[in-house]
Enzyme design. Structure first.
Site, PDB file in Angstrom:
ATOM      1  N   GLU A  71      24.042  37.502  37.759  1.00 41.95           N
ATOM      2  CA  GLU A  71      24.911  38.035  36.704  1.00 41.95           C
ATOM      3  C   GLU A  71      24.354  37.826  35.297  1.00 41.95           C
ATOM      4  O   GLU A  71      24.980  37.167  34.460  1.00 41.95           O
ATOM      5  CB  GLU A  71      26.310  37.418  36.801  1.00 41.95           C
ATOM      6  N   GLU A  99      28.570  38.626  45.972  1.00 46.17           N
ATOM      7  CA  GLU A  99      29.789  37.864  45.665  1.00 46.17           C
ATOM      8  C   GLU A  99      30.978  38.798  45.719  1.00 46.17           C
ATOM      9  O   GLU A  99      30.926  39.903  45.169  1.00 46.17           O
ATOM     10  CB  GLU A  99      29.781  37.280  44.241  1.00 46.17           C
TER      11      GLU A  99
END
Ligand code: IFM
Length: 469
Positions: free
Chosen positions: A193, A375
């Site tokens: 991320e 995720e």
């Protein structure tokens, strides 16, 4: 009561249900995922390891960030977290009980290079050797992520992601990891991320290193991109048979309240959040607004250095996000609120599985790469009942809806090859501290007791069914 029970007894007594009888009784049906679909769980170093200064580990920006008053809820820190550094064999056993075939974790850069560069830390390196060997011996494939936000403090003192030299420091770190683990670890990701740690760390200033500045945000984006491309070249050369990727957080971005006045803010958030990394890395250019803003920091040859071939797209997804125009904010907009009527998880995040399906299809058509969902999960504030059981029905419902949405995207032709639940364990949820729990396994942070929740049993059942065994 939970606190006084013996860890081993609890772990055995709470194994997720997987017998045929249990599965029939559950009434769940097989969705028809491919037999070789990768089912996994994810964690990250700072969020679970603890042992913040054990065995020669150096400080990270999160170690020092947590010490600053008001930065993290309840003054929580990652000093102990889930004590995974010492309890990793138990945690691997929990994964085996659930039946996952893959485990995504990150290496703590300051654990293996205490100042970020130069002197290595043998004890820290040994820790990951042990973990990797045990995973492999157990039939769980290690998926190693180089960077999940815990920048060595020593590098931050040199400017961190604002210093262009960091691309080289990161490549040296990648070299160390490739040399040490590349014989056994073939699934490697550069970053987790990047949009989140640059936006929250350098744009809004909520996360470490808590800088809120438009230029810093732009510079950090470009330097992370350079570091990614440089490290990919290292890993490609040094790890034979490696399957390389990077993990992006992708959420649809909407104007708060659907207002025209917030539309430009939403478009900008979309570029910062969704496009700032995959576009240059996979398409070779920045998106329109960013291209103009970032141009002063781009040197000749940079875009070719950033855009390197990779093998898979890691997609993290939770829920849509919202933006509000705010000319006074450092980056020109504010984080917006979701509509009041939105269905929400226990921690208030909107629940829209169809947005997940659409995002998978959108990523596939834009970047044309195999996708692994690295995720997805649901935050709550679960607690055990008087029988020491954690009935997290809301998480089960969420996971059921999101895995079905993923299957719908696959049925529409989207190449999704794996899914990792965030997270194996309740853990340190950054600025929210330990209050927001995402784990399949409940953790008592005072005693380190672990209790697999109902969602762990549900996930075990899903894996078992889909494998057809
Ligand atoms: O805990 C985080 C993780 O570190 C990055 N992705 C989102 C998770 C939940 O907020």
């Amino acid at each position: 009561m939970v606190a006084t029970q013996k860890k081993k007894k609890l772990a055995d007594g709470n194994k997720p249900a997987r017998s045929n009888n249990d599965l029939e009784a559950s009434g769940e049906r097989r969705l028809g995922f491919p037999k070789d679909f990768v089912w996994g769980v994810s964690t990250s170093a700072y969020q679970i390891e603890g042992a913040a200064s054990d065995d020669g580990k150096g400080p990270s920006i999160w170690d020092t960030h947590c010490l600053q008053k008001g930065r993290v809820a309840n003054g929580d820190t990652g000093d102990v977290a889930c004590d995974h550094y010492h309890r990793w064999p138990d945690d691997v056993r929990l994964m085996t009980d659930i039946g996952v075939s893959a485990y995504r974790f990150s290496v703590s850069w300051p654990r293996v290079l205490p100042r970020g560069r130069g002197q290595t830390n043998e004890k820290g390196l040994d820790f990951y050797d042990r973990l990797i060997d045990r995973l492999l011996a157990t039939g769980i494939e290690p998926w190693l992520c180089l960077y999940h936000w815990d920048l060595p403090k020593g590098l931050d003192e040199l400017g961190g992601w604002l210093n262009r030299d960091i691309a080289g420091w990161f490549a040296d770190y990648a070299t160390l990891i490739a040399r040490r683990y590349g014989d056994r670890v073939k699934r490697l990701a550069t970053f987790n991320e990047p949009s989140v740690f640059t936006l929250f760390g350098y744009g809004f200033g909520w996360n470490a290193p808590a800088v809120a500045d438009r230029t810093a945000h732009l510079v950090s984006i470009h330097h992370v991109n350079l570091a990614h491309g440089t490290a990919i070249d290292v890993l490609r050369t040094m790890v034979p048979g490696a399957k390389l990727g990077i993990i992006h957080n992708r959420q649809p971005c909407h104007p708060e309240n659907g207002l025209e006045a917030n539309k430009e803010a939403a478009l900008l958030l979309d570029e910062h959040w969704n496009k700032a990394f995959p576009d240059p890395q996979l398409l070779g250019h920045y998106s329109p607004r960013l291209a103009v803003a970032i141009e002063p920091f781009v040197r000749s040859g940079d875009m070719a250095r950033i855009c390197r071939p990779i093998d898979w797209f890691g997609l993290n997804h939770y829920s849509p996000i919202y933006a509000r125009a705010d000319a006074a904010a450092p980056i020109g907009y504010a984080w917006g609120d979701a509509p009041v009527e939105a269905p929400r998880s226990g921690i208030g995040w909107p629940i829209y599985p169809e947005a997940f399906r659409d995002e998978l299809m959108n990523v596939a058509s834009t970047y044309k790469m195999p996708i692994y969902v690295t995720e997805n999960g649901c935050g709550g504030s679960d607690m055990p009942d008087s029988a020491s059981k954690v009935h997290d029905h809301e998480r089960v419902d969420y996971l059921r809806a999101y895995t079905s949405a993923m299957k719908q995207a696959m049925d529409e032709g989207t190449d999704v090859r794996g899914y990792f639940v965030w997270s194996l364990l309740d853990n340190f949820e950054w600025g929210s501290g330990y209050g927001n729990r995402f784990g399949l396994v409940w953790v008592d942070f005072a005693t380190q007791t672990r209790i697999p929740k109902d969602s762990a049993a549900w996930y075990a059942g899903l894996i078992h069914r889909e494998r057809g065994r």
